[in-house]
Enzyme design. Structure first.
Site, PDB file in Angstrom:
ATOM      1  N   CYS A   1       0.824  -1.218   0.000  1.00 33.28           N
ATOM      2  CA  CYS A   1       0.000   0.000   0.000  1.00 33.28           C
ATOM      3  C   CYS A   1       0.858   1.268   0.000  1.00 33.28           C
ATOM      4  O   CYS A   1       1.521   1.541  -0.988  1.00 33.28           O
ATOM      5  CB  CYS A   1      -0.975  -0.036   1.172  1.00 33.28           C
ATOM      6  SG  CYS A   1      -2.330   1.166   1.002  1.00 33.28           S
TER       7      CYS A   1
ATOM      8  N   HIS B   1      -4.065  -5.107  -0.252  1.00 31.76           N
ATOM      9  CA  HIS B   1      -3.811  -5.562   1.116  1.00 31.76           C
ATOM     10  C   HIS B   1      -3.936  -7.085   1.225  1.00 31.76           C
ATOM     11  O   HIS B   1      -5.020  -7.605   1.537  1.00 31.76           O
ATOM     12  CB  HIS B   1      -4.785  -4.896   2.088  1.00 31.76           C
ATOM     13  CG  HIS B   1      -4.447  -3.483   2.393  1.00 31.76           C
ATOM     14  ND1 HIS B   1      -3.723  -3.105   3.505  1.00 31.76           N
ATOM     15  CD2 HIS B   1      -4.705  -2.333   1.710  1.00 31.76           C
ATOM     16  CE1 HIS B   1      -3.570  -1.788   3.505  1.00 31.76           C
ATOM     17  NE2 HIS B   1      -4.152  -1.303   2.428  1.00 31.76           N
TER      18      HIS B   1
ATOM     19  N   GLU C   1      -2.905  -8.950   3.572  1.00 32.84           N
ATOM     20  CA  GLU C   1      -3.165  -9.360   4.957  1.00 32.84           C
ATOM     21  C   GLU C   1      -4.639  -9.349   5.314  1.00 32.84           C
ATOM     22  O   GLU C   1      -5.045  -9.925   6.336  1.00 32.84           O
ATOM     23  CB  GLU C   1      -2.387  -8.457   5.921  1.00 32.84           C
ATOM     24  CG  GLU C   1      -3.026  -7.120   6.233  1.00 32.84           C
ATOM     25  CD  GLU C   1      -2.944  -6.119   5.094  1.00 32.84           C
ATOM     26  OE1 GLU C   1      -3.637  -5.082   5.169  1.00 32.84           O
ATOM     27  OE2 GLU C   1      -2.190  -6.372   4.129  1.00 32.84           O
TER      28      GLU C   1
END
Length: 377
Positions: A269, A353, A355
């Protein structure tokens, strides 16, 4: 206990007014208004430091039905400036819930508004772009709320990484197996590789996934110099997510430029954008950004398409990348750059993202690749 709703008003800097009812903390707040298309995960969104200074509009019309639980916080506090929804759920139905959403927000000083026509609001943002806005549940005087909106900070040129970053370095070596009964169990397993992670607004699940790959992580403030990072003798360097304009983080761009080629580097990001700037590219602000858990991203090497989670208002201008840097991922909605790979510099990054696990395991290979690079370095 059911929280009493009070009249409230949302005002956008272009003069449009959106009435509703206030919940959470009764007060006033302002920031950049954005929207998120995720169907769930509002607690992860609220506590993601990347949303610092933003009023989040959820496109999912029914919010609050799963309540909140401490395990789902991505940081130590709510960073979003405010929350805008269509309908607040009157009940919570989730065995994991510890606290209803209104109480959770009230306890953390977060102003929120419900009964807003979010479908029309999102269409307005898509047409006119993200802009400054304000919510007030203490007054519904249009002139007062509109003035508050127009006094909010503009995201262009705004360095917010300093505001969300840790003040001192800290260590992380815990991974959690979310698929075990009752959320078992935190265990210290990260011993094999030492990663120094820049905290531009890092999320806890990034740290968990690094630990799950056998990494012992030292998290350092956003302004840490390259010299200080190398003094920690890391096997690799991680560049985290975060809020604000990447071009305003000149200190980070300088540090990363000095680290290129010295240790394997992985960015996510804002970290991806900072890496792009360090490699010589430019960044630009998107009209309304990408925020949600359903963005299609194509892997250039294989043409495989993954569904990914996003939260970014800026992007790397792929046309300004040097010849020795390749675009590794492409957004299929607007063709913006979603990933970089710079083999000569032992660096790669993604804009989205991994995660957030929308797959939920589609992007695990990104963390595995980082470990492999450290192993081979």
């Amino acid at each position: 206990m059911q929280q009493k709703l009070v009249p409230a008003l949302l005002a956008l800097e272009d003069g449009t007014l959106w009435p509703g009812f206030g919940f959470g903390t009764i007060g006033q707040t302002s920031g950049e208004i954005v929207f998120n298309t995720s169907l769930t995960g509002y607690q992860e969104i609220l506590t993601d430091p990347s949303y610092h200074g933003q009023l989040i509009t959820m496109t999912m019309p029914h919010i609050g039905n799963t309540g909140t639980t401490p395990e789902d916080d991505e940081s130590s506090r709510v960073w979003a400036a405010g929350l805008i929804i269509r309908q607040l759920s009157p009940i919570v139905s989730n065995w994991r819930s510890h606290q209803p959403l209104p109480d959770y927000l009230a306890e953390r000083g977060v102003v929120a508004i419900t009964d807003v026509n979010t479908r029309a609001l999102v269409r307005h943002i898509r047409t006119h772009g993200a802009m400054r806005a304000a919510i007030s549940s203490t007054t519904t005087d249009p002139e007062v709320v509109l003035a508050l909106a127009r006094a909010a900070r503009d995201m262009n040129g705004l360095d917010l990484a300093r505001e969300v970053s840790c003040a001192e370095p800290y260590y992380w070596a815990e991974a959690q197996d979310w698929w075990q009964p009752d959320g078992e169990q935190l265990s210290v397993i990260g011993n094999q590789y030492h990663v120094v992670a820049y905290d531009f607004g890092i999320k806890r699940n990034i740290l968990r996934l690094l630990a799950a790959q056998g990494c012992r992580v030292t998290v350092v403030p956003a302004t840490t110099s390259a010299e200080a990072v190398l003094a920690l003798n890391p096997d690799g360097v991680f560049l985290s997510n975060g809020p604000g304009d990447p071009a305003a983080c000149a200190y980070a761009v300088t540090a990363v430029r000095q680290l290129l080629g010295q240790k394997p580097i992985f960015g996510i990001c804002l970290g991806h954008q900072i890496l792009g700037l360090a490699l010589g590219a430019d960044t630009y602000k998107l009209k309304f950004g990408h925020r949600g858990g359903n963005q299609p991203v194509q892997i250039a090497a294989t043409n495989e398409v993954q569904i990914s989670s996003h939260n970014h208002g800026f992007a790397v201008d792929a046309s300004t990348l040097p010849a020795n840097v390749t675009v590794s991922h492409l957004n299929l909605n607007d063709n913006c750059c979603e990933g970089l790979i710079a083999p000569e510099h032992k660096a790669y990054s993604v804009q989205y993202h991994p995660e957030s696990s929308p797959g939920p395991h589609d992007s695990d290979e990104l963390f595995e690749r980082f470990v492999q690079m450290m192993r081979e370095d």
